[in-house]
Write an enzyme that holds these catalytic residues in place. Structure first.
Site, PDB file in Angstrom:
ATOM      1  N   ARG A 106      12.957   1.095  -0.808  1.00  0.00           N
ATOM      2  CA  ARG A 106      11.897   0.189  -1.171  1.00  0.00           C
ATOM      3  C   ARG A 106      10.990   0.610  -2.117  1.00  0.00           C
ATOM      4  O   ARG A 106      10.785   1.885  -2.366  1.00  0.00           O
ATOM      5  CB  ARG A 106      11.280  -0.278   0.036  1.00  0.00           C
ATOM      6  CG  ARG A 106      10.569   0.948   0.897  1.00  0.00           C
ATOM      7  CD  ARG A 106      10.606   0.478   2.227  1.00  0.00           C
ATOM      8  NE  ARG A 106       9.860   1.461   3.462  1.00  0.00           N
ATOM      9  CZ  ARG A 106      10.233   2.343   3.573  1.00  0.00           C
ATOM     10  NH1 ARG A 106      11.464   2.919   3.306  1.00  0.00           N
ATOM     11  NH2 ARG A 106       9.652   3.223   4.622  1.00  0.00           N
ATOM     12  N   CYS A 152     -11.839   2.504  -1.365  1.00  0.00           N
ATOM     13  CA  CYS A 152     -10.349   2.346  -1.990  1.00  0.00           C
ATOM     14  C   CYS A 152      -9.568   3.706  -2.280  1.00  0.00           C
ATOM     15  O   CYS A 152     -10.059   4.485  -2.831  1.00  0.00           O
ATOM     16  CB  CYS A 152     -10.447   1.232  -3.266  1.00  0.00           C
ATOM     17  SG  CYS A 152      -8.813   1.132  -3.801  1.00  0.00           S
ATOM     18  N   ARG A 199      -7.135   3.621  -4.266  1.00  0.00           N
ATOM     19  CA  ARG A 199      -6.706   3.562  -5.536  1.00  0.00           C
ATOM     20  C   ARG A 199      -7.991   3.238  -6.388  1.00  0.00           C
ATOM     21  O   ARG A 199      -7.769   2.602  -7.575  1.00  0.00           O
ATOM     22  CB  ARG A 199      -5.710   2.374  -5.808  1.00  0.00           C
ATOM     23  CG  ARG A 199      -4.502   2.627  -5.010  1.00  0.00           C
ATOM     24  CD  ARG A 199      -3.069   1.674  -5.657  1.00  0.00           C
ATOM     25  NE  ARG A 199      -2.014   2.056  -4.843  1.00  0.00           N
ATOM     26  CZ  ARG A 199      -1.466   1.178  -3.907  1.00  0.00           C
ATOM     27  NH1 ARG A 199      -2.014  -0.203  -3.857  1.00  0.00           N
ATOM     28  NH2 ARG A 199      -0.542   1.416  -3.074  1.00  0.00           N
ATOM     29  N   ASP A 223      -1.103   9.050   5.197  1.00  0.00           N
ATOM     30  CA  ASP A 223      -0.456   8.930   3.841  1.00  0.00           C
ATOM     31  C   ASP A 223      -0.630  10.294   3.201  1.00  0.00           C
ATOM     32  O   ASP A 223      -1.643  10.699   2.850  1.00  0.00           O
ATOM     33  CB  ASP A 223      -1.026   7.856   3.011  1.00  0.00           C
ATOM     34  CG  ASP A 223       0.061   7.232   2.317  1.00  0.00           C
ATOM     35  OD1 ASP A 223       1.054   7.942   1.906  1.00  0.00           O
ATOM     36  OD2 ASP A 223       0.093   6.087   1.753  1.00  0.00           O
ATOM     37  N   ARG A 253       8.939   5.884  -3.748  1.00  0.00           N
ATOM     38  CA  ARG A 253       8.771   7.019  -2.762  1.00  0.00           C
ATOM     39  C   ARG A 253       9.958   7.089  -1.817  1.00  0.00           C
ATOM     40  O   ARG A 253      10.394   8.167  -1.453  1.00  0.00           O
ATOM     41  CB  ARG A 253       7.597   7.140  -2.155  1.00  0.00           C
ATOM     42  CG  ARG A 253       7.517   7.988  -1.023  1.00  0.00           C
ATOM     43  CD  ARG A 253       6.034   8.777  -0.867  1.00  0.00           C
ATOM     44  NE  ARG A 253       5.051   7.870  -1.017  1.00  0.00           N
ATOM     45  CZ  ARG A 253       4.067   8.069  -2.023  1.00  0.00           C
ATOM     46  NH1 ARG A 253       4.457   9.084  -2.831  1.00  0.00           N
ATOM     47  NH2 ARG A 253       3.209   7.520  -2.264  1.00  0.00           N
ATOM     48  N   TYR A 254      10.326   5.997  -1.179  1.00  0.00           N
ATOM     49  CA  TYR A 254      11.230   5.969  -0.379  1.00  0.00           C
ATOM     50  C   TYR A 254      12.571   5.309  -0.676  1.00  0.00           C
ATOM     51  O   TYR A 254      12.695   4.757  -1.809  1.00  0.00           O
ATOM     52  CB  TYR A 254      10.712   4.907   0.961  1.00  0.00           C
ATOM     53  CG  TYR A 254       9.427   5.140   1.356  1.00  0.00           C
ATOM     54  CD1 TYR A 254       9.147   6.308   2.454  1.00  0.00           C
ATOM     55  CD2 TYR A 254       8.342   4.514   1.108  1.00  0.00           C
ATOM     56  CE1 TYR A 254       8.173   6.744   2.838  1.00  0.00           C
ATOM     57  CE2 TYR A 254       6.899   4.780   1.739  1.00  0.00           C
ATOM     58  CZ  TYR A 254       7.069   5.628   2.687  1.00  0.00           C
ATOM     59  OH  TYR A 254       5.525   6.189   3.111  1.00  0.00           O
ATOM     60  N   LYS A 296       4.027   7.742   4.274  1.00  0.00           N
ATOM     61  CA  LYS A 296       3.310   7.972   5.590  1.00  0.00           C
ATOM     62  C   LYS A 296       3.684   8.390   6.669  1.00  0.00           C
ATOM     63  O   LYS A 296       5.094   8.378   6.812  1.00  0.00           O
ATOM     64  CB  LYS A 296       3.270   6.129   5.882  1.00  0.00           C
ATOM     65  CG  LYS A 296       2.462   5.421   4.832  1.00  0.00           C
ATOM     66  CD  LYS A 296       2.671   3.904   5.199  1.00  0.00           C
ATOM     67  CE  LYS A 296       2.154   2.982   3.967  1.00  0.00           C
ATOM     68  NZ  LYS A 296       3.020   3.052   2.683  1.00  0.00           N
ATOM     69  N   CYS A 308     -13.243  -2.423  -2.372  1.00  0.00           N
ATOM     70  CA  CYS A 308     -13.677  -1.813  -0.980  1.00  0.00           C
ATOM     71  C   CYS A 308     -14.126  -0.244  -1.560  1.00  0.00           C
ATOM     72  O   CYS A 308     -13.320   0.269  -2.184  1.00  0.00           O
ATOM     73  CB  CYS A 308     -12.499  -1.471  -0.088  1.00  0.00           C
ATOM     74  SG  CYS A 308     -11.667  -3.155   0.298  1.00  0.00           S
ATOM     75  N   CYS A 323      -9.305  -6.641  -7.519  1.00  0.00           N
ATOM     76  CA  CYS A 323      -9.260  -7.181  -6.389  1.00  0.00           C
ATOM     77  C   CYS A 323     -10.569  -8.310  -6.282  1.00  0.00           C
ATOM     78  O   CYS A 323     -11.429  -8.120  -7.260  1.00  0.00           O
ATOM     79  CB  CYS A 323      -9.732  -6.220  -5.488  1.00  0.00           C
ATOM     80  SG  CYS A 323      -8.498  -4.810  -5.479  1.00  0.00           S
ATOM     81  N   ASP A 364      -7.695   8.002   3.295  1.00  0.00           N
ATOM     82  CA  ASP A 364      -7.218   9.171   2.372  1.00  0.00           C
ATOM     83  C   ASP A 364      -8.231   9.822   1.657  1.00  0.00           C
ATOM     84  O   ASP A 364      -9.491   9.518   1.825  1.00  0.00           O
ATOM     85  CB  ASP A 364      -6.310   8.204   1.035  1.00  0.00           C
ATOM     86  CG  ASP A 364      -5.047   7.516   1.687  1.00  0.00           C
ATOM     87  OD1 ASP A 364      -4.571   8.123   2.648  1.00  0.00           O
ATOM     88  OD2 ASP A 364      -4.760   6.605   1.196  1.00  0.00           O
TER      89      ASP A 364
HETATM   90  C1  PLP Z   1       3.625   2.052   1.956  1.00  0.00           C
HETATM   91  C2  PLP Z   1       4.630   2.033   0.955  1.00  0.00           C
HETATM   92  C3  PLP Z   1       5.601   1.364   1.246  1.00  0.00           C
HETATM   93  C4  PLP Z   1       5.797   0.589   2.242  1.00  0.00           C
HETATM   94  O1  PLP Z   1       6.341   1.257   3.353  1.00  0.00           O
HETATM   95  P1  PLP Z   1       6.701   0.831   4.729  1.00  0.00           P
HETATM   96  O2  PLP Z   1       6.526   1.750   5.631  1.00  0.00           O
HETATM   97  O3  PLP Z   1       8.047   0.373   4.604  1.00  0.00           O
HETATM   98  O4  PLP Z   1       5.752  -0.484   5.216  1.00  0.00           O
HETATM   99  C5  PLP Z   1       6.471   1.676   0.132  1.00  0.00           C
HETATM  100  N1  PLP Z   1       6.508   2.439  -1.183  1.00  0.00           N
HETATM  101  C6  PLP Z   1       5.114   3.006  -1.087  1.00  0.00           C
HETATM  102  C7  PLP Z   1       4.740   3.790  -2.392  1.00  0.00           C
HETATM  103  C8  PLP Z   1       4.208   2.840  -0.052  1.00  0.00           C
HETATM  104  O5  PLP Z   1       2.996   3.661  -0.093  1.00  0.00           O
HETATM  105  S1  SF4 Z   2      -8.607  -1.145  -0.687  1.00  0.00           S
HETATM  106 FE1  SF4 Z   2      -8.603  -0.981  -3.021  1.00  0.00          FE
HETATM  107  S2  SF4 Z   2      -6.795  -2.270  -3.746  1.00  0.00           S
HETATM  108 FE2  SF4 Z   2      -7.349  -2.722  -1.697  1.00  0.00          FE
HETATM  109  S3  SF4 Z   2      -8.464  -4.488  -1.708  1.00  0.00           S
HETATM  110 FE3  SF4 Z   2      -9.739  -2.885  -1.391  1.00  0.00          FE
HETATM  111  S4  SF4 Z   2     -10.536  -2.217  -3.677  1.00  0.00           S
HETATM  112 FE4  SF4 Z   2      -8.651  -3.443  -3.763  1.00  0.00          FE
END
Ligand code: PLP
Ligand code: SF4
Length: 385
Positions: free
Chosen positions: A132, A148, A150, A346, A128-129, A353, A145, A141, A309
């Site tokens: 990174r 979550c 995801r 996010d 996305r960025y 973010k 949670c 996991c 989220d």
């Molecule tokens: C959170 C995230 C990162 C890392 O973001 P930082 O602000 O550098 O910690 C990188 N890629 C994705 C897709 C993310 O959601």
């Molecule tokens: S938030 Fe989702 S991915 Fe993260 S530890 Fe909890 S269940 Fe696992």
């Protein structure tokens, strides 16, 4: 699977409030309990198991009955032992046990709330960025949670993701010279065996333009015995490594968690925290402040506080954004700067973010900034003309 053999019986009137220490802390009475693989094998995953350990509320019972096919439940005996079994509002309990509210889908909710799938050029990787990427190496996991983000992906566990699946991801990272930071996430990367995790870390380290490698994990909190000498020694071989740990509540900081964090910190790994703002769990400024200050004591630097989220079935965990802004307002200036995380949303749909802190700039006009300090006092700064 043999559930943890716990003598506690939910029909007894004098319920012990928590199952510590009988559930695992004494390795003599519970051989194997300090072993992370035992903890995973003995996770509480079914209604039949959990009802023997705790008196479920009607909302939880209904949640179990109807949530088949939704996010799996799995709770390590260790994490379960932190639950106050008498308090239906126990913050540990609310994170781990499904409730009927999970079945409610509100119209703003999304299957992929942060638009990760649409930013995934190859399987298992989100880019996305500019500089990174996020690599999702497993969907398991230690504990799921309930909030979550995801929840569309995690908890499937079968078949485990094969190493071959990531060849394309490695090829992609190798081909993008702008990628200098890889965040290994999931699921939870620390669910992998150390040698399996090492394979990924080693492959990434062999790419010369990858400067830093990060691991995002909740395992030090939900399965602290996973952090052993073997893991710490392995990570240390691939510096610069960073670890971000997902914490939700000060009650999660136990002697076991302190040990795990100390071991990582002693290996030279900078530790950061990530926390999701959760209604009725950590949405009071005093609780959040306590969590942040306790984290500093175990050498974990608060990093992000996330607005919850818009994941499907999580409305009962979400607070208004003003709650988070107010928490940051109550921290900034009032306490150590290191204890103040960045509050972010996010962006739904995939904007990444976005910080949403309280505003300290009252006016910014030609040559002048009018500022407000933490006490509400107003100051002027004159800029060079
Ligand atoms: C959170 C995230 C990162 C890392 O973001 P930082 O602000 O550098 O910690 C990188 N890629 C994705 C897709 C993310 O959601
Ligand atoms: S938030 Fe989702 S991915 Fe993260 S530890 Fe909890 S269940 Fe696992």
């Amino acid at each position: 699977m043999a559930g943890p053999s716990i003598s506690a019986d939910s029909s007894r009137s004098n319920l012990a409030r928590t199952l510590r220490p009988e559930i695992y802390t004494d390795p003599k009475s519970h051989p194997g309990s300090g072993d992370w693989k035992w903890q995973i094998k003995n996770r509480i995953t079914s209604f039949e198991e959990i009802r023997k350990l705790i008196r479920l509320t009607p909302e939880e019972k209904e949640g179990f009955k109807k949530s088949k096919g939704r996010l799996a439940m799995a709770i390590t005996p260790y994490f379960f032992s932190l639950i106050d079994r008498v308090d239906p509002n126990c913050p540990i309990r609310k994170q781990a046990i499904p409730r009927i509210e999970e079945l409610t889908v509100s119209k703003e909710e999304m299957v992929d709330p942060c638009g990760e799938d649409s930013h995934s050029p190859v399987p298992g990787l989100v880019h996305r960025y500019p500089d990174r990427v996020l690599l999702m190496v497993t969907d398991s996991c230690a504990m799921y949670c309930r909030y979550c983000t995801r929840n569309r992906l995690v908890g499937v566990e079968e078949p485990p993701m094969s190493i071959e699946r990531f060849e394309e991801a490695f090829k992609y990272i190798r081909s993008k010279r702008s990628v200098r930071d890889v965040l290994i996430s999931g699921g939870d990367p620390l669910m992998l065996k150390t040698e399996h995790l090492e394979y990924y870390v080693k492959r990434l380290r062999s790419i010369s333009h990858v400067d830093i490698i990060r691991i995002g994990t909740r395992v030090p909190v939900t399965l602290p015995m996973r952090v052993d000498h073997e893991l710490a020694a392995m990570l240390k071989r691939y510096h610069p490594m960073f670890v971000s740990i997902h914490f939700s509540h000060p009650r999660e900081i136990t002697p076991e968690v302190k040990r795990a964090c100390a071991m990582l910190a002693d290996s030279g790994i900078p530790l950061g925290s990530q926390t999701v703002l959760l209604k009725g769990i950590n949405d009071r400024p005093a609780i959040m402040k306590k969590l942040m200050l306790e984290l500093l004591k175990i050498r974990v630097r608060p990093y992000y506080l996330y607005q919850c989220d818009l994941a499907v079935g999580t409305a009962h965990f979400r607070t208004p954004v003003s709650v988070g802004i107010n928490i940051i307002e109550k921290l900034g200036g009032h306490t150590t700067g290191y204890a103040v995380p960045t509050f972010v949303i996010d962006a739904p749909g995939g904007g990444g973010k976005i910080p949403v802190g309280p505003a300290h700039t009252i006016v910014h006009e030609k040559g002048k900034v009018v500022l407000r300090n933490y006490e509400g006092k107003v100051f002027e700064y004159i800029e060079p003309s």
